[in-house]
Write a protein that holds these residues in place. Structure first.
Motif, PDB file in Angstrom:
ATOM      1  N   HIS A  27       0.849  -1.197   0.000  1.00 58.52           N
ATOM      2  CA  HIS A  27       0.000   0.000   0.000  1.00 58.52           C
ATOM      3  C   HIS A  27       0.886   1.248   0.000  1.00 58.52           C
ATOM      4  O   HIS A  27       2.027   1.214   0.469  1.00 58.52           O
ATOM      5  CB  HIS A  27      -0.932  -0.013   1.225  1.00 58.52           C
ATOM      6  N   SER A  44      -6.433   0.662  -1.740  1.00 61.07           N
ATOM      7  CA  SER A  44      -7.065  -0.585  -1.273  1.00 61.07           C
ATOM      8  C   SER A  44      -7.826  -1.305  -2.394  1.00 61.07           C
ATOM      9  O   SER A  44      -7.818  -2.532  -2.459  1.00 61.07           O
ATOM     10  CB  SER A  44      -8.059  -0.307  -0.155  1.00 61.07           C
ATOM     11  N   HIS A 201      -8.043  12.997   1.539  1.00 51.55           N
ATOM     12  CA  HIS A 201      -8.656  11.662   1.539  1.00 51.55           C
ATOM     13  C   HIS A 201     -10.051  11.787   2.182  1.00 51.55           C
ATOM     14  O   HIS A 201     -10.208  12.543   3.147  1.00 51.55           O
ATOM     15  CB  HIS A 201      -7.778  10.703   2.344  1.00 51.55           C
ATOM     16  N   GLU A 203     -11.508  10.093   4.256  1.00 47.77           N
ATOM     17  CA  GLU A 203     -11.556   9.751   5.688  1.00 47.77           C
ATOM     18  C   GLU A 203     -11.365  10.996   6.561  1.00 47.77           C
ATOM     19  O   GLU A 203     -11.501  10.928   7.783  1.00 47.77           O
ATOM     20  CB  GLU A 203     -10.468   8.734   6.036  1.00 47.77           C
ATOM     21  N   THR A 218      -5.971   7.290  -2.139  1.00 48.15           N
ATOM     22  CA  THR A 218      -4.528   7.554  -2.269  1.00 48.15           C
ATOM     23  C   THR A 218      -4.104   7.565  -3.743  1.00 48.15           C
ATOM     24  O   THR A 218      -3.394   8.472  -4.174  1.00 48.15           O
ATOM     25  CB  THR A 218      -3.716   6.499  -1.485  1.00 48.15           C
TER      26      THR A 218
HETATM   27  P1  13P Z   1      -6.993   3.999   0.045  1.00 47.33           P
HETATM   28  O1  13P Z   1      -7.919   2.909  -0.351  1.00 47.33           O
HETATM   29  O2  13P Z   1      -7.381   5.337  -0.472  1.00 47.33           O
HETATM   30  O3  13P Z   1      -5.592   3.665  -0.356  1.00 47.33           O
HETATM   31  O4  13P Z   1      -7.030   4.172   1.629  1.00 47.33           O
HETATM   32  C1  13P Z   1      -6.724   3.170   2.524  1.00 47.33           C
HETATM   33  C2  13P Z   1      -6.634   3.667   3.883  1.00 47.33           C
HETATM   34  O5  13P Z   1      -6.408   2.930   4.808  1.00 47.33           O
HETATM   35  C3  13P Z   1      -6.822   5.083   4.122  1.00 47.33           C
HETATM   36  O6  13P Z   1      -6.533   5.396   5.448  1.00 47.33           O
END
Ligand code: 13P
Ligand code: SF4
Length: 309
Positions: A27, A44, A201, A203, A218
């Protein structure tokens, strides 16, 4: 580790993975020297998809546990190893099966939409999985109007804002790394770097997203900055992405919002651990999940791969 030691280790890793039929998936949040030796680096969604396409019998995952679990669920007959089995995602443990059952009982018509940052046990109780790069598309494609989105409340609100035709039930989960960044931090960073674009992001909390020029996974953040004409970017996600951002864009400048945008679990993955797992693969503990759970938990992931196309 010195540059020279790192290069020697990387060469040995290359030889070992060929000799032992291993593919390394990493990752964007792991250290740059680990990203460098990986066969594939992604977000991900891309990693889950890639795991279904590789021909090697062994997958060595450089990331956190839920990512390795997704690879295992989608490839039950392959051997999945983690560079560090203790590297886990805090958010994945912010919801319990009891909490999911309760909402399911109270809202029998709601679809349970599960962010991949979750345990296999929770996936097994869900209708579909999503990642940050496909959540809006996947939820839009669901026939159900009512959505119980778990565990991340910030991603849930981001998706809800994009899909006003749906109604949402939220859970209170969050990522401590992204939650740490505030709208005020972004405003301060903008004052310091007035010409820079803000890439965040989903999140991140809403007041951060409100101040951002672009919101994405990401991979999407990396693509946006790489394709963008601007020279400077403020990056509101974990610092691991800086490795690829700077590698792809040596002429651009990337700024952190705060010092603490670091996922300590992702940073548990080191080149030494990757080397150790490869060297001693035969004696290493595989990522194993109970068969009955695998059967149920792979379904929402497979549904995601179909709906995200
Ligand atoms: P991504 O799927 O955008 O790479 O994010 C994974 C993740 O854990 C973000 O905190
Ligand atoms: Fe989990 Fe946050 Fe780390 Fe991503 S950055 S793996 S959501 S703790």
């Amino acid at each position: 580790m010195s540059m020279e030691e790192s290069m020697i280790k990387s060469e040995e890793i290359k030889a070992l993975k060929e000799q032992k039929d291993v593919v390394i998936l990493a990752h964007y949040y792991v250290e740059g020297n680990v990203q460098e030796i990986a066969d594939f680096v992604g977000d991900s969604y891309a990693l889950a998809k890639k795991a279904t396409e590789v021909c090697q019998q062994n997958i060595l995952f450089c990331g956190v546990r839920f990512m390795g679990e997704s690879a295992k669920l989608l490839n039950p007959h392959k051997h999945v190893y983690m560079a560090d089995l203790d590297a886990d995602c805090f958010m994945a443990h912010m919801i319990t099966p009891g909490q999911v059952e309760k909402v399911k009982r109270e809202h029998p018509d709601a679809a349970v939409v599960c962010y991949v940052n979750s345990t296999a046990e929770i996936k097994a109780m869900s209708d579909v999985c999503v990642t940050s790069s496909n959540a809006v598309r996947v939820v839009r494609g669901m026939k159900e109007k009512e959505i119980f989105f778990i565990p991340d409340n910030h991603l849930a609100h981001f998706v809800a804002d994009a899909l006003p035709e749906k109604t949402f039930i939220y859970h209170h989960g969050f990522c401590p790394v992204h939650q740490n960044i505030t709208g005020e931090d972004i405003r301060n960073a903008k004052k310091e770097h007035p010409g820079a674009k803000v890439l965040a992001h989903p999140e991140c909390p809403k007041d951060v997203l409100k101040e951002s020029d672009f919101i994405g996974s990401t991979s999407e953040i990396i693509s946006y900055a790489t394709e963008g004409a601007e020279k400077e970017y403020i990056i509101a996600t974990e610092t691991g992405v800086f490795y690829e951002l700077e590698k792809k864009n040596p002429d651009k400048i990337f700024y952190q919002v705060i010092q603490e945008q670091v996922c300590l679990n992702m940073k548990k993955v080191t080149l030494d651990k990757v080397y150790d797992v490869l060297k001693n693969l035969e004696n290493k503990e595989e990522l194993i999940l109970p068969d009955a759970m695998m059967e149920k938990a792979k379904k929402p992931l497979e549904k995601m791969l179909i709906l995200a196309k």
